[in-house]
Design a protein around this motif. Structure first.
Motif, PDB file in Angstrom:
ATOM      1  N   UNK A  15       5.558  -0.948   8.205  1.00 49.09           N
ATOM      2  CA  UNK A  15       6.006   0.262   7.510  1.00 49.09           C
ATOM      3  C   UNK A  15       7.497   0.099   7.219  1.00 49.09           C
ATOM      4  N   UNK A  55       4.055   0.459   2.755  1.00 46.97           N
ATOM      5  CA  UNK A  55       3.359  -0.226   3.846  1.00 46.97           C
ATOM      6  C   UNK A  55       2.961  -1.596   3.323  1.00 46.97           C
ATOM      7  N   UNK A 112       1.167  -5.253   3.987  1.00 50.27           N
ATOM      8  CA  UNK A 112       0.146  -5.874   4.834  1.00 50.27           C
ATOM      9  C   UNK A 112      -0.046  -7.318   4.413  1.00 50.27           C
ATOM     10  N   UNK A 140      -1.694   3.548   9.951  1.00 47.06           N
ATOM     11  CA  UNK A 140      -0.643   2.568  10.215  1.00 47.06           C
ATOM     12  C   UNK A 140      -1.174   1.275  10.833  1.00 47.06           C
ATOM     13  N   UNK A 141      -2.369   0.928  10.477  1.00 44.34           N
ATOM     14  CA  UNK A 141      -2.981  -0.303  10.962  1.00 44.34           C
ATOM     15  C   UNK A 141      -3.462  -1.148   9.788  1.00 44.34           C
ATOM     16  N   UNK A 142      -3.752  -2.402  10.095  1.00 43.40           N
ATOM     17  CA  UNK A 142      -4.358  -3.256   9.086  1.00 43.40           C
ATOM     18  C   UNK A 142      -5.825  -2.928   8.916  1.00 43.40           C
ATOM     19  N   UNK A 143      -6.543  -3.814   8.279  1.00 44.23           N
ATOM     20  CA  UNK A 143      -7.941  -3.570   7.949  1.00 44.23           C
ATOM     21  C   UNK A 143      -8.870  -4.341   8.871  1.00 44.23           C
ATOM     22  N   UNK A 176      -1.521  -6.038  11.079  1.00 42.00           N
ATOM     23  CA  UNK A 176      -1.497  -4.595  11.277  1.00 42.00           C
ATOM     24  C   UNK A 176      -0.523  -3.875  10.346  1.00 42.00           C
ATOM     25  N   UNK A 177       0.183  -4.624   9.520  1.00 38.13           N
ATOM     26  CA  UNK A 177       1.049  -3.999   8.539  1.00 38.13           C
ATOM     27  C   UNK A 177       2.449  -3.721   9.033  1.00 38.13           C
ATOM     28  N   UNK A 231       0.844  -1.190   0.000  1.00 40.85           N
ATOM     29  CA  UNK A 231       0.000   0.000   0.000  1.00 40.85           C
ATOM     30  C   UNK A 231       0.878   1.238   0.000  1.00 40.85           C
TER      31      UNK A 231
END
Lengths: 116, 114
Positions: A112, A91, A93, B41-44, A109-110, A38
């Motif tokens: 960075x 980013x 995920x 800065x979080x997932x979905x 939560x990904x 992303x």
């Protein structure tokens, strides 16, 4: 409920470094995991589908030698960005297919990634 | 092939007023449709889903969406916005024939002001 843990949450490293990102399903077995990228203020783009015990399926335009995916167990998939360069900053995920079918995928939560 | 169009990249509402985030889809099969929310800065996180049952779907945090086949739309609504609703929202489609492969819209950033 089903939880996907992604680690690390943030990485800053020098150009040329290889970086590994882990994606774990904590309370269920995930035969299929997905890796997304992303860019800022953009949507998620599927990079590859990771299948346990077999080679990952990459989307068109994604370099498989650049983004190495390993899914050696039912609870862990890893993405390694090899010889990372500033343009790889993004980013990332991961997600895992929901075995119960309540929702299609559970997302981490990904991570960075910033390449200097 | 499947696709999703989110008509607004940015929506701003006042706290306590209704929210409308628009989504149109295109799908070759009977689609499953979802709305996800992403905080910075979080997932979905899944808000709600439509999978060919009731056309009006209720989700978490007071959100709901209505599937309208004739309009190929799946707009997300909430009667009264809260400050904590400020986030990025994604409309997502999945063809039942593609083994849960998801196609994401470009996202709508919801801003909630006092």
């Amino acid at each position: 409920g089903a939880v996907v843990s992604q680690h690390p949450s943030r990485v800053i490293c020098k150009s040329g470094t290889s970086v590994k990102i882990e994606c774990r399903s904590l309370d269920f077995q995930a035969t299929t995991m997905f890796w997304y990228r992303q860019f800022p203020k953009q949507s998620l783009m599927l990079m590859a589908t990771s299948n346990e015990g077999s080679k990952a399926t990459y989307e068109q335009g994604v370099e498989k030698d650049k983004f190495l995916i390993n899914h050696a167990s039912l609870t862990l998939s890893t993405l390694t960005v090899t010889s990372a360069h500033p343009e790889d900053s993004s980013f990332y995920i991961c997600s895992a297919r929901d075995p119960q079918g309540v929702q299609p995928q559970h997302f981490g939560d990904g991570t960075r990634l910033s390449i200097l | 092939a499947q696709s999703v169009t989110q008509l607004d990249s940015h929506v701003s509402v006042s706290e306590g007023t209704p929210v409308l985030l628009r989504c149109n889809y295109s799908s070759s099969y009977s689609p499953s449709l979802f709305w996800y929310v992403q905080h910075p800065n979080k997932g979905l996180q899944l808000l709600l889903k439509y999978t060919s049952a009731a056309t009006l779907v209720k989700g978490i945090n007071g959100f709901e969406a209505e599937f309208k086949k004739s309009e190929t739309s799946f707009h997300l609504t909430k009667p009264s916005a809260h400050m904590s609703d400020a986030a990025e929202y994604f409309c997502v489609v999945s063809d039942t024939g593609t083994a849960s492969k998801l196609t994401f819209g470009t996202g709508t950033r919801l801003q909630v002001t006092l």
